[in-house]
Scaffold this motif. Structure first.
Motif, short mmCIF file in Angstrom:
data_model
loop_
_atom_site.label_atom_id
_atom_site.label_comp_id
_atom_site.label_asym_id
_atom_site.label_seq_id
_atom_site.Cartn_x
_atom_site.Cartn_y
_atom_site.Cartn_z
N TYR A 1 2.88 12.11 11.09
CA TYR A 1 3.23 11.12 10.02
C TYR A 1 3.73 9.92 10.81
CZ TYR A 1 3.69 14.74 6.48
OH TYR A 1 3.08 15.54 5.55
N GLN B 1 0.84 -1.19 -0.05
CA GLN B 1 0.11 0.01 0.04
C GLN B 1 0.75 1.10 -0.14
OE1 GLN B 1 -2.23 1.04 3.61
NE2 GLN B 1 -3.88 1.28 2.38
N LEU B 2 0.58 2.43 -0.65
CA LEU B 2 1.17 3.50 -0.87
C LEU B 2 0.23 4.71 -0.60
CD1 LEU B 2 3.10 2.17 -3.89
CD2 LEU B 2 4.41 3.03 -1.86
N PHE B 3 0.51 5.71 -0.29
CA PHE B 3 -0.09 6.81 0.01
C PHE B 3 0.16 8.19 -0.51
CE2 PHE B 3 -1.80 9.88 3.53
CZ PHE B 3 -3.18 9.85 3.30
N ASP B 4 -0.78 8.93 -0.94
CA ASP B 4 -0.64 10.22 -1.18
C ASP B 4 -1.12 11.31 -0.30
OD1 ASP B 4 0.38 12.45 -3.26
OD2 ASP B 4 -1.78 12.74 -3.37
N HIS B 5 -0.33 11.94 0.14
CA HIS B 5 -0.70 12.84 1.44
C HIS B 5 -1.70 14.04 1.08
CE1 HIS B 5 1.78 11.00 4.89
NE2 HIS B 5 2.68 10.84 3.93
N HIS C 1 -1.90 11.94 10.62
CA HIS C 1 -1.46 12.82 9.52
C HIS C 1 -0.70 14.06 9.88
CE1 HIS C 1 -3.89 10.92 6.23
NE2 HIS C 1 -4.72 10.81 7.18
N ARG D 1 -3.22 -4.52 11.94
CA ARG D 1 -3.85 -3.24 11.15
C ARG D 1 -2.94 -2.12 11.58
NH1 ARG D 1 -9.41 -2.44 10.24
NH2 ARG D 1 -9.09 -4.80 9.75
N GLN D 2 -2.62 -1.44 10.56
CA GLN D 2 -1.53 -0.24 10.47
C GLN D 2 -2.60 0.77 10.43
OE1 GLN D 2 0.59 0.98 6.60
NE2 GLN D 2 2.23 1.28 8.11
N LEU D 3 -2.16 1.95 11.32
CA LEU D 3 -3.12 3.29 11.34
C LEU D 3 -2.22 4.22 11.39
CD1 LEU D 3 -4.87 1.62 14.36
CD2 LEU D 3 -6.15 2.51 12.60
N PHE D 4 -2.41 5.70 10.91
CA PHE D 4 -1.61 6.63 10.67
C PHE D 4 -2.08 7.80 11.23
CE2 PHE D 4 -0.19 9.98 7.37
CZ PHE D 4 1.22 9.71 7.68
N ASP E 1 6.72 7.29 7.98
CA ASP E 1 7.25 7.53 6.53
C ASP E 1 6.63 8.73 6.12
OD1 ASP E 1 8.88 6.18 4.28
OD2 ASP E 1 7.17 7.21 3.34
N GLY F 1 4.52 8.21 2.15
CA GLY F 1 3.31 7.39 1.88
C GLY F 1 3.71 5.90 1.64
N GLY G 1 -6.56 8.16 8.66
CA GLY G 1 -5.17 7.14 8.92
C GLY G 1 -5.69 5.78 9.01
N ARG G 2 -6.83 5.41 8.60
CA ARG G 2 -7.30 3.73 8.67
C ARG G 2 -6.95 3.20 7.33
NH1 ARG G 2 -13.21 5.29 10.42
NH2 ARG G 2 -12.93 6.34 8.45
N SER G 3 -5.90 2.32 7.16
CA SER G 3 -5.33 1.82 6.19
C SER G 3 -6.23 0.89 5.53
CB SER G 3 -4.00 1.30 6.63
OG SER G 3 -4.19 -0.08 7.34
N ARG H 1 7.95 8.03 -7.43
CA ARG H 1 8.14 7.06 -6.28
C ARG H 1 7.81 5.69 -6.89
NH1 ARG H 1 3.44 7.42 -2.04
NH2 ARG H 1 2.38 6.70 -3.79
N ARG I 1 -10.03 7.16 18.16
CA ARG I 1 -10.21 6.44 16.88
C ARG I 1 -9.62 4.70 17.12
NH1 ARG I 1 -5.60 7.19 12.71
NH2 ARG I 1 -4.39 6.03 14.47
N SER J 1 4.25 2.43 3.07
CA SER J 1 3.56 1.97 4.35
C SER J 1 4.54 1.12 5.02
CB SER J 1 2.40 1.29 3.95
OG SER J 1 2.27 0.17 3.12
#
Lengths: 233, 233
Positions: B16, A9-13, B13, B8-11, B176, B179, A179-181, A42, B42, B181
């Protein structure tokens, strides 16, 4: 599942978009779902580091909030751009229909027509994962107030198609703003705020009517660009 | 790996920061790694939805860039706060030593002392995952210019400990900024910019000396608060 199956998984902020790289690490073939133009470098770097041949650039739909990286990445990798045939994107290489399968190495991914957020939304199923685009989010669903959005179609797509997948299926959406993946089908059947716990069509439509969202900032740039696979003049 | 294993990964914002929830879905016991105070509601909601008993709140280190949610979440769940004994955090319930194991249901997590970013940094190994805190990042490493940071210890922690894990081990860092993960030990051995491809201690120290970073904005609030497990006066 074999250990050759790779998922990242990759993320765009900026646009809160999730991009997904899937690969067969033995055959070295890969698929990229919902790329973001600003993240093309990237993503290309990762594909190159891993020695992968990118076969397909998939779009869950014609995005309104960001420009896809498909055009850029097609130029640098030769991958074919694929999205729903209903989207009528002349610049795409493949128009997908419900049930179509795309293979990468020993694995394959199945396209499900799941209209609702837009008329041409698709979800993609691969192993125990489903990539739900802007249809099913973590505890929520995508908006239905532009681009041929439809509450009725959204309700049917989720309850009749996505919710028939096994409960343990991991849900990977195109966005999350908290932020829930990820989630699972089982969790969403229970806890989705709009249609979990067996909420009916009427309850769903009432909940949807209460959504008050501003138009995506980039919609007037993103939609025309994405109808050209992200080609910017 | 059994299907009862949940991760489960959580983020967050703002800082970061990645937070990780691990659980045994059969025994309903869970561990939360590197929580963020502003995300406590959350994370608590997710734990409650899944019907989990939170056994441990783990910290990879005393964070300088955000306040941990450990104090808040300990109050609402009764979980025990655990981090390196070297950190000397009186408010913690458990001081971990190298090799200590914590169990949740049928699974267990092993603590590895991996100093470098700070003197009390730990990494946690569970199944085919390693949670590397601010020691090993995706393609990079944490800074070493405050909180007893040490280039020599960082080099040893990564090359002698983390890089001896199997190549397929999934690396889950505490941050990171692009983005990305996760990574794998195999990828980092090859592609890490600071010490991949067999770079030696001298090359590592030269690369580290070139890092020019401003102090974390919250350091003067976060470190004292985190030495009280995130309790804010």
């Amino acid at each position: 599942m074999t250990t050759n199956f790779f998922i990242r998984q990759l993320f765009d902020h900026e646009s809160y978009t999730y991009t997904y790289l899937l690969a067969d690490l033995q055959a070295k073939e890969a698929i990229l779902i919902d790329s973001v133009r600003e993240q093309s470098a990237r993503d290309l770097k990762l594909i190159q580091e891993l020695g992968l041949t990118l076969k397909y650039l998939l779009e869950t739909h014609v995005h309104a909030d960001h420009i896809t990286g498909a055009s850029e990445l097609r130029k640098s990798t030769g991958a074919k751009v694929a999205l729903s045939a209903v989207a009528n994107v002349a610049a795409a290489d493949i128009g997908l229909n419900d049930g179509d399968e795309l293979s990468f190495g020993a694995f394959s991914l199945r396209a499900l027509q799941t209209p609702g957020h837009t008329d041409s939304c698709m979800s993609f199923v691969c192993n125990n994962y489903v990539f739900t685009g802007d249809v099913l989010f973590v505890r929520d669903v995508g908006r239905t107030d532009f681009q041929q959005g439809s509450n009725g179609k959204m309700f049917d797509s989720i309850t009749n198609k996505l919710f028939t997948l096994p409960d343990a299926t991991i849900v990977y959406p195109a966005h999350d703003y908290q932020g829930r993946s990820s989630s699972t089908i089982g969790e969403e059947k229970k806890f989705n705020l709009k249609l979990g716990s067996g909420k009916n069509r009427e309850q769903f439509e009432t909940a949807m009517a209460e959504m008050k969202l501003a138009l995506p900032k980039k919609i007037h740039i993103a939609v025309p660009a994405n109808l050209r696979c992200g080609e910017v003049d």
